[in-house]
Every structure is written in structure tokens, then in C-alpha cells.
Design an enzyme around this catalytic site. Sequence first.
Site, mmCIF file in Angstrom:
data_model
loop_
_atom_site.group_PDB
_atom_site.id
_atom_site.type_symbol
_atom_site.label_atom_id
_atom_site.label_comp_id
_atom_site.label_asym_id
_atom_site.label_seq_id
_atom_site.Cartn_x
_atom_site.Cartn_y
_atom_site.Cartn_z
ATOM 1 N N LYS A 184 13.128 38.613 -13.671
ATOM 2 C CA LYS A 184 14.065 39.392 -12.861
ATOM 3 C C LYS A 184 14.654 38.449 -11.819
ATOM 4 O O LYS A 184 14.123 38.295 -10.723
ATOM 5 C CB LYS A 184 13.343 40.572 -12.197
ATOM 6 N N GLU A 186 4.610 34.647 -2.914
ATOM 7 C CA GLU A 186 5.042 33.525 -2.082
ATOM 8 C C GLU A 186 6.136 34.072 -1.190
ATOM 9 O O GLU A 186 7.274 34.273 -1.619
ATOM 10 C CB GLU A 186 5.531 32.369 -2.964
ATOM 11 N N CYS A 230 12.188 28.515 1.897
ATOM 12 C CA CYS A 230 11.069 29.243 2.504
ATOM 13 C C CYS A 230 10.211 28.346 3.391
ATOM 14 O O CYS A 230 9.469 28.844 4.232
ATOM 15 C CB CYS A 230 10.216 29.896 1.423
ATOM 16 N N GLU A 244 12.270 33.792 10.637
ATOM 17 C CA GLU A 244 12.995 32.737 9.937
ATOM 18 C C GLU A 244 14.493 32.890 10.203
ATOM 19 O O GLU A 244 15.042 33.973 10.026
ATOM 20 C CB GLU A 244 12.786 32.850 8.424
#
Length: 492
Positions: free
Chosen positions: A185, A262, A296, A394
Site C-alpha cells: 500500500k 517505524e 524520519c 518534527e
Amino acid sequence: MGKTLQDIQRKDLLQSQGFIDDEWVGASSGATFSVYDPATLDKIATIPEMNAVDVDKAVTAAHRAFQSYKKTSARQRARWLRKWSDLCLENADDLALILTLENGKTLAEAKGEVIYAASFLEWFAGEAERVHGQVVPPANLNQRILTFKQPIGVAACLTPWNFPIAMITRKVGAALAAGCTTVWKPAGETPLSALAQAVLAHEAGFPKGSINVITTLNTVAEVGEALCKNDLVRKVSFTGSTRVGKLLASQCSATLKKLSLELGGNSPFIVFDDANLETAVEACINAKFRNSGQTCVTANRIFVQKGVYHEFADKLSKKIQALKIGPGTEEGVNVGPLTHDRAVEKALNHINDAKKHGGQIVLGGSSVPDLKGYFLQPTLIKNMNRQMLTTREETFAPVVGLYEFATEDEVLELANDCDVGLGSFIITESMARAWRVTEGLEVGMVGVNLGMLSASESPFGGVKHSGYGREGGTQGIEEYLHIKSMLINVAN
């Protein structure tokens, strides 16, 4: 003039349908969504908006294929993976152009990602043949005990838009090496890269049903829930935000499937007084501006010790000023657009919040009105403090915020003062300090005197709200295996 999809040499890599049971198919509902180039805002593709009905078809095909695929030899799976890796490298220029046009990163970075992605396929080709069990010394001498590892079943691989090729190969390569079949996906912003990988994986020889691709943008919540709650899916691997990761974990609980996550990070980048400042600046540029700050493990909080704070800021400012911003297809560009408008909005919010709390804007600080797409000026902010949004969230953009610290203990407390723990960076000439600080940081990965944390042979993952499980390294394939024990009566 930058390149377009018309410049792709191998036209069959451009697919605009999903892939289920070895067939290119549209959505069962007939719905579609559009993919746009974030540098120009031009529409580049129309893709099926698949839903739970399509998920059921893909999972059923993968489960059916698993019954035979799990019996293939590890060596055969390794050969297919190596062939896929070779095909990635042979078609690197085309794959890089597709990636740049839907994601925005520069062509040089995109080609680097293709090579990085191929390395995971090569790595897991080797790991496929290194899955070993144990012979266990028994307490009861009338028994013999041994263990062996078997593929877990259908694996659903949910990937993000920031590394749409490498995150496919890192997850799917491990799953297929282990003997699992897969449902992919990809992110709705970047489906073309995943579909091109499906073309190459199919060409490499993977059997019918072992690879299936579900495309979605607006029905992503429905598709994600369907994958998590389908009992035939025995493993879900997700890379994305902590918020979505927690939702998927709750949805997977009903079927108790294996899950690896993650998730978000807030990486500290720590420059000590004894650092080589040339190394520090180069590492910071790599850690902050790769993919326009959209990774990330991007350096999010830059902590600089008092003795070198101003000198480091000056050197870094000069480096940032030399960066060229523009469409990733243009020659000499270092910083491309962000992938969508929400990213620009969030970054500007962080910049304005920093100013409100006393931050000094040294460079940048705004969007780029002369460019049509989702561009943000590379930004440098001094005098950062704990009250600012960037301290807690972030930024995911080319925005550098510098925090000053005095002691090693202080910076460890500052670095660990967040609920996530994915990556971090240390710049120091003292190996003793590197060991101490590495051991003291509450993260899954630490880079010392460098600005990148990724390698196919190194495990990737975090702690705290950054998730659990590891991808890459010898640990990556273990996420797709379960252990079975066998006890044998050897008494006469």
C-alpha cells in the site's frame, strides 16, 4: 527546461493501475485520484482509488499464492531478489525521474535512492539463505529439542511518500526473502514508484499472487483498516506518523497479527566544542537538507556547545546560502519542493512560532513566490529554546534551528526530553564521549561524525513512540518469520 514523464525510456514502467494476482486492474468502484508534480503542480497521472473490496481480492490472492510460495527454496527466492536488484540498477535513470516527478527530490538524490533500494534486495537475497534454527541441549536426556523458522504468511507493507522506492524494497525484500507473500500500500502522493517496482519484481520472476499493489489516496483509512483487520494478513509493516501507527496497532489487536512500526522522530544533532567544524557542517547539511528535510531521521534539533556555537552558525550559514532551490529535474538544484502544501504550512507555522518565542531568523523564513510549487526557503534560526514547536514536533522541512548548551549532561537531558526516539547524531573528536553519549541517548540509532544513518546491513528503527521492530540488517528478515520448536522422544 526540466524533464517530464515523456522522457522515460522504458514506457512500461509507467503504470496507472493497481496490481492484483498478476493483473493490472482498476478500482472495483471505478473511482480514481490524481497525482501531481509538487514542483510545478501539474497533474502527471490518474490512479485507481481502491477500497476494502480490492484489499480483500489482493489478500486472497496473496494467501493463495503463499501456499506454494512458502515451499520455494531460499536459494530460488534469493535469485529472484538479485534479479530484481539488477533490474533496479539497469533502469535507475527512469526510476529516478519517476520518483523526482511525483516526490520532488532532486534527480541526484532520487538516483541515490534507487541504488539504496537495490541494496536491500541484494542484502535480503543473502539473508534468505541464512535463516537458521537451533539444536537446544535438553534437560531431559530422553528428548531432543530443535527449533526452525518459517514464514509468517501474508505481509501487508504500508510505505510513506518520502522514500517511495527504498521503503518498498526494505520491507518487501525482507518479506519475500523469508517466504511471505505481499500486499503493498504505497502513499497516495507517490504511487508511480511502487507500481514501477511491481513491474520489475514481476519481471524478476516472482510467482503469481506473491506481489499485489493497492493504490489509494482518499480511502486510505478504509484500506488500512481492512488490511489490519483481515485475519489472512499475518504481518503489517508500517512507516509513517506516530498518530497513524498507534491507530494501526489498535486495529491489528483484534487479530493479534505481528506488527512493526517505524514512526516519527525528533532527531537531536549534537555538536561538541571539540568537533571538527568542517565535518560538523557537512554532516548537518546532509542530515537536514536531504529530501528537503523530509526524512524520519532528519536533524530536527541542532544542539551546539557554547564554545563553538557562533562559529558553527557562521559556517553553516555560508553553506546554506550556497544551496540552490528549484525543481528537482533542473541541473544543479540541491533543495527541491516539499511534497505537499500541508508541509509548507506546517514549516511556516514552526518558523513563526520560533520568532514569537525569541528565535532569530538568520536566513530564509518564507515560501518562494517566484516558484510555482511547494517550495520553502532553506531557513536558519538561532536562539532556539524549549518553548518552541520545533522542540516538540518534527518540522519535516529545510528549517535549521540552533540550540545552545553548556555541558554533556545538559545536552543529554535536552535530547532525551521528547516522547520519540528514532535517530540522533553526535559530532565530536573524543571517542570516549561518543561512547558515553551514544549509550545515554534514548534512540534506536546514532550517527557519529556523519549525517546519514541508513545502510541495508544496519538495523533501522526506534524506541519510545518511534515504534518497534527493525528493518534492514540481520534483524529485518526476522520480522517476517515465526519460530517453531520440535521435541523428539529418543528413549528406547
